[in-house]
Scaffold this motif. Structure first.
Motif, PDB file in Angstrom:
ATOM      1  N   LEU A 243      48.516  46.013  36.943  1.00 36.75           N
ATOM      2  CA  LEU A 243      48.022  46.963  37.938  1.00 36.75           C
ATOM      3  C   LEU A 243      48.251  46.440  39.358  1.00 36.75           C
ATOM      4  CD1 LEU A 243      46.517  49.668  38.163  1.00 36.75           C
ATOM      5  CD2 LEU A 243      44.385  48.381  38.227  1.00 36.75           C
ATOM      6  N   THR A 244      48.091  45.132  39.543  1.00 36.82           N
ATOM      7  CA  THR A 244      48.309  44.529  40.864  1.00 36.82           C
ATOM      8  C   THR A 244      49.758  44.717  41.312  1.00 36.82           C
ATOM      9  OG1 THR A 244      46.602  42.881  40.429  1.00 36.82           O
ATOM     10  CG2 THR A 244      48.185  42.380  42.170  1.00 36.82           C
ATOM     11  N   ILE A 245      50.710  44.433  40.410  1.00 35.40           N
ATOM     12  CA  ILE A 245      52.130  44.597  40.739  1.00 35.40           C
ATOM     13  C   ILE A 245      52.451  46.049  41.034  1.00 35.40           C
ATOM     14  CG2 ILE A 245      54.447  44.565  39.707  1.00 35.40           C
ATOM     15  CD1 ILE A 245      53.655  41.913  40.801  1.00 35.40           C
ATOM     16  N   TRP A 246      51.909  46.962  40.257  1.00 38.11           N
ATOM     17  CA  TRP A 246      52.182  48.395  40.461  1.00 38.11           C
ATOM     18  C   TRP A 246      51.674  48.860  41.818  1.00 38.11           C
ATOM     19  CZ3 TRP A 246      49.032  52.703  41.126  1.00 38.11           C
ATOM     20  CH2 TRP A 246      49.679  53.941  41.049  1.00 38.11           C
ATOM     21  N   ILE A 247      50.430  48.474  42.163  1.00 34.99           N
ATOM     22  CA  ILE A 247      49.863  48.875  43.455  1.00 34.99           C
ATOM     23  C   ILE A 247      50.659  48.267  44.604  1.00 34.99           C
ATOM     24  CG2 ILE A 247      47.836  48.651  44.955  1.00 34.99           C
ATOM     25  CD1 ILE A 247      46.097  48.770  42.440  1.00 34.99           C
ATOM     26  N   TRP A 248      51.029  46.984  44.469  1.00 33.58           N
ATOM     27  CA  TRP A 248      51.792  46.314  45.523  1.00 33.58           C
ATOM     28  C   TRP A 248      53.152  46.959  45.737  1.00 33.58           C
ATOM     29  CZ3 TRP A 248      52.584  43.888  49.735  1.00 33.58           C
ATOM     30  CH2 TRP A 248      53.801  43.255  49.996  1.00 33.58           C
ATOM     31  N   GLU A 249      53.876  47.234  44.666  1.00 30.49           N
ATOM     32  CA  GLU A 249      55.203  47.837  44.781  1.00 30.49           C
ATOM     33  C   GLU A 249      55.122  49.250  45.365  1.00 30.49           C
ATOM     34  OE1 GLU A 249      58.101  46.517  44.450  1.00 30.49           O
ATOM     35  OE2 GLU A 249      57.325  44.565  43.810  1.00 30.49           O
TER      36      GLU A 249
ATOM     37  N   THR B 157      45.169  36.439  40.506  1.00 29.48           N
ATOM     38  CA  THR B 157      44.843  35.657  39.303  1.00 29.48           C
ATOM     39  C   THR B 157      43.813  34.580  39.624  1.00 29.48           C
ATOM     40  OG1 THR B 157      47.060  36.012  38.410  1.00 29.48           O
ATOM     41  CG2 THR B 157      45.789  34.188  37.476  1.00 29.48           C
ATOM     42  N   LEU B 158      44.013  33.927  40.763  1.00 27.45           N
ATOM     43  CA  LEU B 158      43.109  32.856  41.163  1.00 27.45           C
ATOM     44  C   LEU B 158      41.709  33.393  41.463  1.00 27.45           C
ATOM     45  CD1 LEU B 158      43.349  29.768  41.666  1.00 27.45           C
ATOM     46  CD2 LEU B 158      43.639  30.296  44.086  1.00 27.45           C
ATOM     47  N   LEU B 159      41.628  34.550  42.087  1.00 23.86           N
ATOM     48  CA  LEU B 159      40.342  35.096  42.496  1.00 23.86           C
ATOM     49  C   LEU B 159      39.605  35.802  41.363  1.00 23.86           C
ATOM     50  CD1 LEU B 159      41.307  36.554  46.017  1.00 23.86           C
ATOM     51  CD2 LEU B 159      39.960  34.511  45.542  1.00 23.86           C
ATOM     52  N   LEU B 160      40.313  36.528  40.537  1.00 26.03           N
ATOM     53  CA  LEU B 160      39.670  37.364  39.529  1.00 26.03           C
ATOM     54  C   LEU B 160      39.811  36.828  38.109  1.00 26.03           C
ATOM     55  CD1 LEU B 160      40.604  40.945  40.828  1.00 26.03           C
ATOM     56  CD2 LEU B 160      38.488  39.667  41.182  1.00 26.03           C
ATOM     57  N   LEU B 161      41.052  36.500  37.718  1.00 32.03           N
ATOM     58  CA  LEU B 161      41.279  36.149  36.318  1.00 32.03           C
ATOM     59  C   LEU B 161      40.626  34.833  35.921  1.00 32.03           C
ATOM     60  CD1 LEU B 161      44.933  37.319  35.590  1.00 32.03           C
ATOM     61  CD2 LEU B 161      42.786  38.562  35.434  1.00 32.03           C
ATOM     62  N   THR B 162      40.555  33.886  36.878  1.00 29.03           N
ATOM     63  CA  THR B 162      39.902  32.614  36.529  1.00 29.03           C
ATOM     64  C   THR B 162      38.424  32.833  36.201  1.00 29.03           C
ATOM     65  OG1 THR B 162      39.593  32.251  38.916  1.00 29.03           O
ATOM     66  CG2 THR B 162      41.445  31.131  37.851  1.00 29.03           C
ATOM     67  N   LYS B 163      37.773  33.758  36.942  1.00 37.93           N
ATOM     68  CA  LYS B 163      36.382  34.077  36.638  1.00 37.93           C
ATOM     69  C   LYS B 163      36.251  34.755  35.274  1.00 37.93           C
ATOM     70  CE  LYS B 163      34.961  34.511  41.472  1.00 37.93           C
ATOM     71  NZ  LYS B 163      34.368  35.385  42.525  1.00 37.93           N
TER      72      LYS B 163
ATOM     73  N   LYS C 296      39.169  40.895  27.667  1.00 38.45           N
ATOM     74  CA  LYS C 296      40.557  40.704  27.207  1.00 38.45           C
ATOM     75  C   LYS C 296      41.475  41.775  27.776  1.00 38.45           C
ATOM     76  CE  LYS C 296      41.230  39.941  22.870  1.00 38.45           C
ATOM     77  NZ  LYS C 296      41.116  39.931  21.396  1.00 38.45           N
ATOM     78  N   TRP C 297      41.025  43.024  27.774  1.00 38.54           N
ATOM     79  CA  TRP C 297      41.834  44.104  28.330  1.00 38.54           C
ATOM     80  C   TRP C 297      42.002  43.954  29.837  1.00 38.54           C
ATOM     81  CZ3 TRP C 297      45.134  47.049  26.046  1.00 38.54           C
ATOM     82  CH2 TRP C 297      44.988  47.374  24.690  1.00 38.54           C
ATOM     83  N   LEU C 298      40.948  43.523  30.529  1.00 40.17           N
ATOM     84  CA  LEU C 298      41.054  43.313  31.968  1.00 40.17           C
ATOM     85  C   LEU C 298      42.070  42.225  32.298  1.00 40.17           C
ATOM     86  CD1 LEU C 298      37.323  43.567  33.117  1.00 40.17           C
ATOM     87  CD2 LEU C 298      39.188  45.132  33.696  1.00 40.17           C
ATOM     88  N   ILE C 299      42.077  41.167  31.507  1.00 37.38           N
ATOM     89  CA  ILE C 299      43.039  40.079  31.740  1.00 37.38           C
ATOM     90  C   ILE C 299      44.478  40.579  31.576  1.00 37.38           C
ATOM     91  CG2 ILE C 299      43.871  37.887  30.777  1.00 37.38           C
ATOM     92  CD1 ILE C 299      40.953  37.194  30.190  1.00 37.38           C
ATOM     93  N   LEU C 300      44.678  41.511  30.653  1.00 36.93           N
ATOM     94  CA  LEU C 300      46.012  42.067  30.437  1.00 36.93           C
ATOM     95  C   LEU C 300      46.392  43.092  31.500  1.00 36.93           C
ATOM     96  CD1 LEU C 300      45.906  42.595  26.567  1.00 36.93           C
ATOM     97  CD2 LEU C 300      47.200  40.857  27.794  1.00 36.93           C
TER      98      LEU C 300
END
Length: 279
Positions: A17-23, A51-57, A8-12
């Motif tokens: 974290l992805t947006i922060w690293i990208w920006e 989301t497609l690669l990690l969150l769906t799993k 649950k925490w990983l999904i949140l």
């Protein structure tokens, strides 16, 4: 539960974290090469791909955990109901039958009446035995009940306390057939009742053969002995509660129960026909 919370925490955390690293990478290293509009278009695309690669799993794992928890709760509720039913049987029927047996021991009558009382007592003791077995089965979840395999069927034979002079042969390719939990219970009861009847009623029997025959049209389980046999039809005999119970059980499962005398042996068998799919 710990894994459930972590997922649950990983999904949140992962999208944030992805947006922060990208920006960070975009403004520190890619700003001279990437326009602001292009960066704005890439931001939701990158989040979607992550989301497609990690969150769906992660969602799939979460759904599996939830399904297992739900199944566990259902099993726990079923087991509690079985325990409650076992307690009711023990506190009610089992104790009442035992009390009746004790009172029969205290009755002194003439010879004819004594014979009748002995017959009644025998019936009470048989019914009490079946109730006690039912209570024992109810104390365990259905999934815990298994049909003896090739290496453990001897345990069931030993449990029945057969005469040491009786030779038992068996052919048991149980792995070749698929059984539901209900069918496992039914086949187990068939084996127990067949061996119990041989022990109690098969006079001069010294050889027992147990076979599980697989075939394209289904399977057949057969128990035979070389005792003196029986008179009439035991399935219709008054007081044969075990066989009557077995007949009802096999009928519920859609099996065919057969008891006959052939070639000097008594044969008790149950047949399961494979259902043909309708096209």
């Amino acid at each position: 539960m710990e894994l459930y919370k972590q997922i649950k925490w990983l999904i949140l955390i992962i999208p944030t974290l992805t947006i922060w690293i990208w920006e960070f990478v975009r403004h520190e290293y890619l700003l001279p090469y990437l326009s602001m509009d292009a960066g704005n278009w890439l931001s939701p695309l990158i989040v979607f791909l992550i989301t497609l690669l990690l969150l769906t799993k992660l969602f799939a794992i979460l759904e599996t955990i939830q399904a297992e928890l739900q199944h566990s709760k259902q099993l726990q509720a079923a087991l509690q109901e079985r325990e409650n039913l076992a307690k009711e049987l023990h506190d009610g029927i089992a104790q009442s039958l035992f009390l009746v047996s004790v009172k029969l021991d205290q009755v002194n009558q003439n010879k004819e009446q004594n014979e009748q009382l002995l017959s009644i007592k025998k019936t009470v003791l048989e019914v009490n035995e079946y109730v006690r077995q039912s209570i024992a089965h109810l104390k365990y979840p259905p999934e815990a009940v298994t049909v003896p395999g090739e290496n453990s069927i001897s345990d069931l034979i030993n449990e029945m306390h057969l005469d040491s002079k009786v030779k038992v042969e068996y052919k048991w390719p149980i792995t070749e057939i698929d059984l539901t939990v209900k069918e496992k219970l039914g086949l187990y009861e068939f084996l127990r009742e067949g061996l119990r009847n041989i022990r109690k009623h098969a006079e001069e029997a010294n050889h027992i053969r147990i076979r599980l025959e697989t075939r394209e049209a289904g399977w057949r389980c057969v128990i035979t002995d070389n005792g003196l046999g029986f008179a009439g039809n035991p399935l219709l005999k008054e007081g044969s509660y075990g066989l009557k119970f077995l007949k009802e059980k096999t009928f519920e499962l859609g099996w065919e129960l057969d008891l006959r005398r052939e070639s000097g042996r008594t044969t008790l068998s149950v047949l399961k026909k494979r259902q043909v799919e309708q096209r």
